[in-house]
Design a protein around this motif. Structure first.
Motif, PDB file in Angstrom:
ATOM      1  N   PHE A   1       0.828  -1.202   0.000  1.00  0.00           N
ATOM      2  CA  PHE A   1       0.000   0.000   0.000  1.00  0.00           C
ATOM      3  C   PHE A   1       0.868   1.261   0.000  1.00  0.00           C
ATOM      4  O   PHE A   1       0.596   2.219  -0.739  1.00  0.00           O
ATOM      5  N   ALA A   2       1.919   1.257   0.817  1.00  0.00           N
ATOM      6  CA  ALA A   2       2.804   2.427   0.875  1.00  0.00           C
ATOM      7  C   ALA A   2       3.479   2.659  -0.482  1.00  0.00           C
ATOM      8  O   ALA A   2       3.547   3.794  -0.968  1.00  0.00           O
ATOM      9  N   GLU A   3       3.951   1.578  -1.099  1.00  0.00           N
ATOM     10  CA  GLU A   3       4.608   1.708  -2.391  1.00  0.00           C
ATOM     11  C   GLU A   3       3.634   2.191  -3.461  1.00  0.00           C
ATOM     12  O   GLU A   3       3.945   3.092  -4.256  1.00  0.00           O
ATOM     13  N   GLN A   4       2.464   1.623  -3.481  1.00  0.00           N
ATOM     14  CA  GLN A   4       1.463   2.003  -4.475  1.00  0.00           C
ATOM     15  C   GLN A   4       1.023   3.456  -4.281  1.00  0.00           C
ATOM     16  O   GLN A   4       0.893   4.211  -5.252  1.00  0.00           O
ATOM     17  N   SER A   5       0.817   3.857  -3.049  1.00  0.00           N
ATOM     18  CA  SER A   5       0.402   5.240  -2.777  1.00  0.00           C
ATOM     19  C   SER A   5       1.479   6.223  -3.191  1.00  0.00           C
ATOM     20  O   SER A   5       1.186   7.268  -3.800  1.00  0.00           O
ATOM     21  N   TRP A   6       2.719   5.909  -2.876  1.00  0.00           N
ATOM     22  CA  TRP A   6       3.821   6.804  -3.217  1.00  0.00           C
ATOM     23  C   TRP A   6       3.959   6.936  -4.732  1.00  0.00           C
ATOM     24  O   TRP A   6       4.077   8.041  -5.255  1.00  0.00           O
ATOM     25  N   SER A   7       3.960   5.806  -5.432  1.00  0.00           N
ATOM     26  CA  SER A   7       4.152   5.869  -6.884  1.00  0.00           C
ATOM     27  C   SER A   7       2.992   6.592  -7.569  1.00  0.00           C
ATOM     28  O   SER A   7       3.199   7.383  -8.495  1.00  0.00           O
ATOM     29  N   ARG A   8       1.768   6.367  -7.115  1.00  0.00           N
ATOM     30  CA  ARG A   8       0.617   7.039  -7.724  1.00  0.00           C
ATOM     31  C   ARG A   8       0.662   8.540  -7.444  1.00  0.00           C
ATOM     32  O   ARG A   8       0.430   9.352  -8.341  1.00  0.00           O
ATOM     33  N   SER A   9       0.972   8.918  -6.224  1.00  0.00           N
ATOM     34  CA  SER A   9       1.052  10.341  -5.890  1.00  0.00           C
ATOM     35  C   SER A   9       2.140  11.028  -6.706  1.00  0.00           C
ATOM     36  O   SER A   9       1.957  12.149  -7.188  1.00  0.00           O
ATOM     37  N   PHE A  10       3.274  10.351  -6.863  1.00  0.00           N
ATOM     38  CA  PHE A  10       4.371  10.935  -7.620  1.00  0.00           C
ATOM     39  C   PHE A  10       3.990  11.098  -9.089  1.00  0.00           C
ATOM     40  O   PHE A  10       4.220  12.152  -9.689  1.00  0.00           O
ATOM     41  N   SER A  11       3.390  10.082  -9.689  1.00  0.00           N
ATOM     42  CA  SER A  11       3.049  10.171 -11.115  1.00  0.00           C
ATOM     43  C   SER A  11       1.948  11.203 -11.368  1.00  0.00           C
ATOM     44  O   SER A  11       2.028  11.990 -12.314  1.00  0.00           O
ATOM     45  N   GLU A  12       0.928  11.224 -10.524  1.00  0.00           N
ATOM     46  CA  GLU A  12      -0.150  12.210 -10.699  1.00  0.00           C
ATOM     47  C   GLU A  12       0.349  13.629 -10.403  1.00  0.00           C
ATOM     48  O   GLU A  12      -0.049  14.582 -11.073  1.00  0.00           O
ATOM     49  N   GLY A  13       1.209  13.760  -9.404  1.00  0.00           N
ATOM     50  CA  GLY A  13       1.790  15.077  -9.107  1.00  0.00           C
ATOM     51  C   GLY A  13       2.635  15.582 -10.264  1.00  0.00           C
ATOM     52  O   GLY A  13       2.637  16.780 -10.576  1.00  0.00           O
ATOM     53  N   SER A  14       3.343  14.680 -10.916  1.00  0.00           N
ATOM     54  CA  SER A  14       4.140  15.056 -12.086  1.00  0.00           C
ATOM     55  C   SER A  14       3.245  15.556 -13.217  1.00  0.00           C
ATOM     56  O   SER A  14       3.576  16.521 -13.906  1.00  0.00           O
ATOM     57  N   LYS A  15       2.093  14.911 -13.403  1.00  0.00           N
ATOM     58  CA  LYS A  15       1.158  15.367 -14.434  1.00  0.00           C
ATOM     59  C   LYS A  15       0.666  16.780 -14.127  1.00  0.00           C
ATOM     60  O   LYS A  15       0.559  17.627 -15.018  1.00  0.00           O
ATOM     61  N   MET A  16       0.383  17.038 -12.855  1.00  0.00           N
ATOM     62  CA  MET A  16      -0.092  18.371 -12.478  1.00  0.00           C
ATOM     63  C   MET A  16       0.989  19.423 -12.721  1.00  0.00           C
ATOM     64  O   MET A  16       0.704  20.513 -13.202  1.00  0.00           O
TER      65      MET A  16
END
Length: 139
Positions: free
Chosen positions: A105-120
């Motif tokens: 869960f920690a890994e998935q949350s971190w990677s998703r936040s990073f990728s979506e934040g990069s899009k923003m």
């Protein structure tokens, strides 16, 4: 009691407005033809300024809409991830599975936040570069 910044700014605005008022009253005594030319020039400046403001507002609106859309997509996917995490926790049979659920869960949350934040951030970069190009064209 020291004056606040807002009070100082208000005083500065008032002192700037006073000379403009005296100039307006002095020019009013100069003649009707001079006043018509000045009002026409002022109206054209206002219409140009309004068009520029409308472009800026539209650009800002579209940027905020994209950021909001991406933010809501991130929130929705995060909520789904949390629901899956809780389901996996409930199904865990021993301590190692429990620890594995937390790490996943920690890994998935971190990677998703990073990728979506990069899009923003990419949306912000493209908006900034287009604003810079627009400013260069106007100069």
């Amino acid at each position: 009691m020291p004056a606040t910044t807002a009070e100082n700014e208000k005083r500065e605005r008032q002192t700037r407005e006073l000379p403009e008022l005296s100039q307006a009253s002095a020019s009013g005594a100069g003649g009707a033809a001079d006043g018509v030319g000045k009002s026409t020039a002022a109206a054209s400046r206002v219409s140009i300024a309004l068009a520029e403001w409308q472009k800026l507002i539209e650009g800002t609106r579209s940027l905020l809409a994209e950021l909001l859309k991406d933010g809501l997509a991130l929130t929705a996917s995060s909520l789904q991830d949390q629901a899956n995490f809780l389901k996996n926790l409930a199904e865990a049979k021993n301590l190692s599975e429990l620890l594995k659920c937390h790490l996943n869960f920690a890994e998935q949350s971190w990677s998703r936040s990073f990728s979506e934040g990069s899009k923003m951030l990419d949306h912000l970069k493209t908006q900034q570069s287009s604003a810079a190009r627009s400013a260069i064209r106007q100069a």
